[in-house]
Design an enzyme around this catalytic site. Structure first.
Site, mmCIF file in Angstrom:
data_model
loop_
_atom_site.group_PDB
_atom_site.id
_atom_site.type_symbol
_atom_site.label_atom_id
_atom_site.label_comp_id
_atom_site.label_asym_id
_atom_site.label_seq_id
_atom_site.Cartn_x
_atom_site.Cartn_y
_atom_site.Cartn_z
ATOM 1 N N ASN A 64 -4.683 -5.465 12.377
ATOM 2 C CA ASN A 64 -6.040 -4.922 12.391
ATOM 3 C C ASN A 64 -6.958 -5.631 13.388
ATOM 4 O O ASN A 64 -8.153 -5.780 13.151
ATOM 5 C CB ASN A 64 -6.624 -4.902 10.977
ATOM 6 C CG ASN A 64 -5.903 -3.887 10.110
ATOM 7 O OD1 ASN A 64 -5.718 -2.746 10.516
ATOM 8 N ND2 ASN A 64 -5.442 -4.303 8.943
ATOM 9 N N ASN A 81 -4.692 -10.162 6.789
ATOM 10 C CA ASN A 81 -4.453 -8.907 7.516
ATOM 11 C C ASN A 81 -5.672 -8.229 8.131
ATOM 12 O O ASN A 81 -5.713 -7.000 8.267
ATOM 13 C CB ASN A 81 -3.695 -7.914 6.625
ATOM 14 C CG ASN A 81 -2.302 -8.426 6.313
ATOM 15 O OD1 ASN A 81 -1.817 -9.353 6.985
ATOM 16 N ND2 ASN A 81 -1.650 -7.864 5.319
ATOM 17 N N TYR A 120 -8.748 -7.824 7.109
ATOM 18 C CA TYR A 120 -9.747 -7.149 6.278
ATOM 19 C C TYR A 120 -10.988 -8.041 6.147
ATOM 20 O O TYR A 120 -11.084 -9.066 6.813
ATOM 21 C CB TYR A 120 -9.121 -6.732 4.937
ATOM 22 C CG TYR A 120 -8.006 -5.720 5.171
ATOM 23 C CD1 TYR A 120 -8.312 -4.457 5.691
ATOM 24 C CD2 TYR A 120 -6.679 -6.040 4.966
ATOM 25 C CE1 TYR A 120 -7.305 -3.534 5.962
ATOM 26 C CE2 TYR A 120 -5.663 -5.121 5.233
ATOM 27 C CZ TYR A 120 -5.983 -3.868 5.734
ATOM 28 O OH TYR A 120 -4.995 -2.965 6.017
ATOM 29 N N THR A 163 0.843 -1.194 0.000
ATOM 30 C CA THR A 163 0.000 0.000 0.000
ATOM 31 C C THR A 163 0.876 1.242 0.000
ATOM 32 O O THR A 163 1.753 1.382 0.840
ATOM 33 C CB THR A 163 -0.932 -0.035 1.232
ATOM 34 O OG1 THR A 163 -1.872 -1.096 1.016
ATOM 35 C CG2 THR A 163 -1.687 1.263 1.410
ATOM 36 N N HIS A 199 -7.407 -10.676 -1.573
ATOM 37 C CA HIS A 199 -6.796 -10.341 -0.272
ATOM 38 C C HIS A 199 -7.648 -10.958 0.848
ATOM 39 O O HIS A 199 -8.683 -10.427 1.213
ATOM 40 C CB HIS A 199 -6.743 -8.821 -0.126
ATOM 41 C CG HIS A 199 -5.846 -8.331 0.981
ATOM 42 N ND1 HIS A 199 -5.407 -9.144 1.992
ATOM 43 C CD2 HIS A 199 -5.304 -7.103 1.212
ATOM 44 C CE1 HIS A 199 -4.629 -8.428 2.813
ATOM 45 N NE2 HIS A 199 -4.547 -7.194 2.354
HETATM 46 C C1 8OZ Z 1 -0.283 -0.985 5.237
HETATM 47 C C2 8OZ Z 1 -1.049 0.158 5.272
HETATM 48 C C3 8OZ Z 1 -2.333 0.134 4.793
HETATM 49 C C4 8OZ Z 1 -2.849 -1.050 4.280
HETATM 50 C C5 8OZ Z 1 -2.342 -4.769 4.340
HETATM 51 C C6 8OZ Z 1 -3.382 -3.456 2.603
HETATM 52 O O1 8OZ Z 1 -1.872 -4.811 5.466
HETATM 53 C C7 8OZ Z 1 -2.630 -3.467 3.688
HETATM 54 C C8 8OZ Z 1 -2.079 -2.211 4.257
HETATM 55 C C9 8OZ Z 1 -0.781 -2.161 4.745
HETATM 56 O O2 8OZ Z 1 -2.621 -5.802 3.718
#
Ligand code: 8OZ
Length: 370
Positions: free
Chosen positions: A237, A180, A182, A25, A177
């Site tokens: 996250n 992480n 999401y 990112t 994806h």
């Molecule tokens: C760092 C900052 C913002 C998003 C991920 C898409 O961790 C990200 C991400 C990484 O997969």
């Protein structure tokens, strides 16, 4: 012994070497549209065996950070076409990472300022980035609302649509994806998924949305052009699961038959400790790979997290097929050559990772010829 610099077939993708550019990112796509600077950045890195683009939103609702790109509109498709043409002109291979952030978002980034969506109405203790008065600002994510059961087919449809857009934009494939913390990972993990319908509770139910998305994307563009990124024990996250080995073993069982191009595993805590433990026991990645093979999975096995050349070679010797490098690719556009020749590596500058322009993005030098 397999070398990092040997070609490999990953589903339908013929890769000239095993050094993969990890998704990174970079927050340089104002308006969610790729631009000429991004085209230059990816072109410079075309010697990677495979480029996985930065995480790219499948819909406006899937957006969670300022100035990240999307892939759902004709305008975005046309802009990405310039990127894929540039990479292909240099002999490279490129897939786009399809992203829905779920609860890792902010009302300011959502359509009509609505609440971000999630499996359950549980806020993530994490931050996102907004641009305020022209400068990046880290802010807590907003309170999400739980997706209704009747909204889930629309989420699957958004992934399918984005995958079709990707092919139209000239990508060689897509990487979903699933990592992480999401949306898809929020469904998988017990800490973020408290649903009581067919998409929550048991491991099978928590994996359902991911499996449906993978099936839909595979049906749309062919499994040989589809990869998936997973991070079984990452705390990124604010996600947690107490039985990651069992959860991801089930995921392997369901992915095996899809004949994917590759599976991309982040080992340990994303960008952190490779031996990070979550839940019952240290995760056994070799066991997951064996489980995937036993389920008929023929995709390449891609590993990631803090790799250098010696560690990468060890991993290839143990059965990995591809190694993804992140931070090293930020600072070294010609990373495969530098690894092969044992050349000195440029050091990445953290202060220019997220947002900004050419500085710390397209101005890292490549080695000069010969
Ligand atoms: C760092 C900052 C913002 C998003 C991920 C898409 O961790 C990200 C991400 C990484 O997969």
């Amino acid at each position: 012994m397999t070398s990092l610099f040997e070609p490999v077939q990953a589903g339908s993708l013929h890769l000239s070497n095993r050094v993969v550019m990890a998704p990174l990112t970079r927050n340089r796509a104002p308006g969610a549209i790729p631009n000429d600077l991004m085209t230059t950045y990816y072109r410079q890195r075309a010697s990677a065996g495979l480029i996985v683009t930065e995480a790219t939103a499948i819909s406006h609702q899937g957006q969670g950070y300022a100035d990240v790109p999307g892939i759902w509109s004709p305008e975005q498709v046309a802009a990405w076409k310039k990127v894929t043409d540039a990479v292909h002109a240099e002999g490279g291979t490129i897939v786009v990472q399809l992203w829905h952030v779920g609860r890792v978002s902010h009302v300011d980034l959502q359509p009509d300022g609505q609440a971000p969506v999630a499996p359950s109405a549980i806020a993530a203790k994490t931050r996102t980035v907004l641009i305020q008065d022209g400068v990046p600002a880290f802010v807590p994510t907003s309170e999400p609302r739980a997706l209704r059961l009747d909204e889930l087919p629309g989420i699957v449809a958004d992934y399918r649509h984005a995958a079709r857009c990707a092919i139209e934009a000239g990508f060689d494939g897509v990487e979903v994806h699933g990592a992480n913390g999401y949306l898809l990972d929020q469904f998988l993990r017990s800490s973020s998924n408290h649903r009581t319908d067919a998409y929550g509770g048991s491991i099978e139910n928590r994996a359902r949305l991911l499996v449906e998305v993978m099936q839909a994307v595979t049906d749309a563009i062919g499994g040989g052009r589809v990869g998936l990124r997973l991070s079984p024990v990452t705390p990124a996250n604010d996600v947690f699961d107490d039985q990651p080995q069992a959860l991801f073993a089930h995921v392997m069982d369901r992915l095996g038959p899809l004949q994917l191009a590759y599976l991309h595993l982040i080992e340990g805590a994303t960008g952190g400790a490779r031996d990070h433990v979550q839940g019952d026991t240290p995760l056994d990645y070799d066991a997951l790979r064996e489980r995937y093979r036993a389920a008929g999975g023929t995709g390449a096995w891609m590993v990631n997290n803090g790799y250098d050349r010696p560690l990468a070679e060890q991993s290839l010797a143990r059965g990995a097929d591809l190694v993804a490098f992140g931070r090293l690719f930020i600072a070294n556009p010609d990373l495969p050559r530098r690894l092969r020749e044992g050349s000195e590596l440029n050091t990445p500058d953290r202060t220019t990772f997220y947002g900004g322009a050419a500085k710390g993005y397209t101005d890292y030098p490549a080695l000069t010829a010969a």
